[in-house]
Scaffold this active site. Sequence first.
Site, PDB file in Angstrom:
ATOM      1  N   LYS A  87       0.844  -1.191   0.000  1.00 56.10           N
ATOM      2  CA  LYS A  87       0.000   0.000   0.000  1.00 56.10           C
ATOM      3  C   LYS A  87       0.882   1.245   0.000  1.00 56.10           C
ATOM      4  O   LYS A  87       1.764   1.398   0.839  1.00 56.10           O
ATOM      5  CB  LYS A  87      -0.909   0.012   1.238  1.00 56.10           C
ATOM      6  N   VAL A  88       0.615   2.132  -0.961  1.00 53.01           N
ATOM      7  CA  VAL A  88       1.427   3.328  -1.152  1.00 53.01           C
ATOM      8  C   VAL A  88       0.499   4.542  -1.230  1.00 53.01           C
ATOM      9  O   VAL A  88      -0.493   4.512  -1.958  1.00 53.01           O
ATOM     10  CB  VAL A  88       2.244   3.228  -2.463  1.00 53.01           C
TER      11      VAL A  88
END
Length: 217
Positions: A87-88
């Site tokens: 997750k970014v």
Amino acid sequence: MKFFIDTANLDQIREAQELGVLDGVTTNPSLMAKEGIGGKENILNHYKKICEIVDGDVSAEAISTDFAGIIKEGEELAALHPQIVVKVPVIKDGIKAIKYFSEKNIKTNCTLVFSAGQALLAAKAGATYVSPFIGRLDDNSTDGIELIGQIVDMYNYYDFDTQVLAASIRHTMHIIKCVEMGADVATCPLDAILGLLKHPLTDIGIKTFIEDYKKHN
């Protein structure tokens, strides 16, 4: 539609998995803290435990906000298990990192998305998933479901491979509205998923069937 459960609670993940409809898990630092999980090693080990329960993708969050930090964290997370999706956040260095990860065949989930423009950049960079936070938009007098529809239409028009993962779902009606808009994935609390089972006519029907059966047996 795929169902992901949005939690770090292992018992809830097991319950959703046993229901037979679970396709993956999303987590974040707040959900980890809610379960009392802190410290890098404890968090990494918890991700491994989640991957042992489910068969699908497990989103694990990189908390750095600079390119080098996101890359370092993301590569470490991806090395934990093949099911891990990094997750970014949808920030400048986050988009750069997503492009880097996509070229390395590391799955990504672009998170904290609140506009179609952000979703466009995430897809152009090669994100596996994009996560519009519909509940948080609703909290700020903006229609989160409408954003889901905008992103779905845009991705379909331009034939992007990025999947629309509706996040920050608060209740069962959010799920139904996401279905209507054509979202690829909904990540939900367990009670929202179980809420799909509820209908008073079902309860009345079961009660009637049982009563009629008892009358003649």
